[in-house]
Write a protein that holds these residues in place. Structure first.
Motif, short mmCIF file in Angstrom:
data_model
loop_
_atom_site.label_atom_id
_atom_site.label_comp_id
_atom_site.label_asym_id
_atom_site.label_seq_id
_atom_site.Cartn_x
_atom_site.Cartn_y
_atom_site.Cartn_z
N THR A 15 41.61 32.26 40.42
CA THR A 15 40.63 32.89 40.73
C THR A 15 39.38 32.49 40.03
O THR A 15 38.22 32.38 40.67
N VAL A 16 39.42 32.28 38.78
CA VAL A 16 38.22 31.75 37.99
C VAL A 16 37.94 30.29 38.55
O VAL A 16 36.83 29.74 38.83
N LYS A 18 38.67 28.77 41.20
CA LYS A 18 38.08 28.67 42.70
C LYS A 18 36.64 29.19 42.60
O LYS A 18 35.86 28.76 43.29
N ASN A 19 36.14 30.34 41.70
CA ASN A 19 34.99 30.54 41.59
C ASN A 19 33.96 29.41 41.08
O ASN A 19 32.59 29.28 41.64
N GLN A 22 33.57 26.54 43.84
CA GLN A 22 32.41 27.39 44.82
C GLN A 22 31.03 27.38 44.48
O GLN A 22 29.97 27.06 45.19
N HIS A 23 30.75 27.62 42.83
CA HIS A 23 29.51 27.32 42.68
C HIS A 23 29.50 26.04 41.66
O HIS A 23 28.80 26.02 40.54
N THR A 28 26.85 29.72 35.13
CA THR A 28 27.12 31.13 35.32
C THR A 28 27.47 31.81 33.99
O THR A 28 27.61 30.94 32.99
N ILE A 33 30.94 35.79 36.57
CA ILE A 33 32.25 35.50 37.04
C ILE A 33 33.07 36.80 37.57
O ILE A 33 33.94 36.90 38.42
N GLU A 36 31.88 38.64 40.53
CA GLU A 36 32.24 38.08 41.82
C GLU A 36 33.57 37.81 42.25
O GLU A 36 33.86 37.99 43.38
N THR A 37 34.55 37.93 40.95
CA THR A 37 36.15 37.65 41.31
C THR A 37 36.91 39.15 41.28
O THR A 37 37.68 39.22 41.90
#
Length: 91
Positions: A15-16, A18-19, A22-23, A28, A33, A36-37
């Motif tokens: 998940t981290v 992928k975040n 995406q950025h 960040t 993080i 957003e997650t």
């Protein structure tokens, strides 16, 4: 669920990652993080450590207590992950 999760499962580290993908052109914070997650701050801190150790993520201090993070776009492993992620999500 995207193709990456279908193969590797939905984990906090995935998940981290992928975040951050995406950025990929942005820096960040752990809190950003986490927000957003939907993960806790401590979970993000725990799973981002190996990504920093392998050079996939760059950690940069900002003052005494704030740390920023971003994908290391100069790292070959990062390029392989980005290529793999892009190809998996092409339909």
């Amino acid at each position: 669920m995207d193709a990456l999760e279908e193969i590797f499962g939905k984990t906090a580290q995935m998940t981290v990652l992928k975040n951050l993908i995406q950025h990929r052109n942005e820096s960040t914070y752990l809190s950003g993080i986490a927000e957003e997650t939907g993960l806790s701050h401590s979970s993000v801190a725990r799973v981002i450590a190996p990504l920093i150790k392998t050079g996939i993520v760059i950690e940069k201090p900002l003052g005494k207590q704030i740390r920023t993070f971003r994908l290391n776009l100069d790292n070959e492993k990062t390029h392989l992950i980005l290529d793999f992620y892009t190809r998996l999500n092409e339909k």
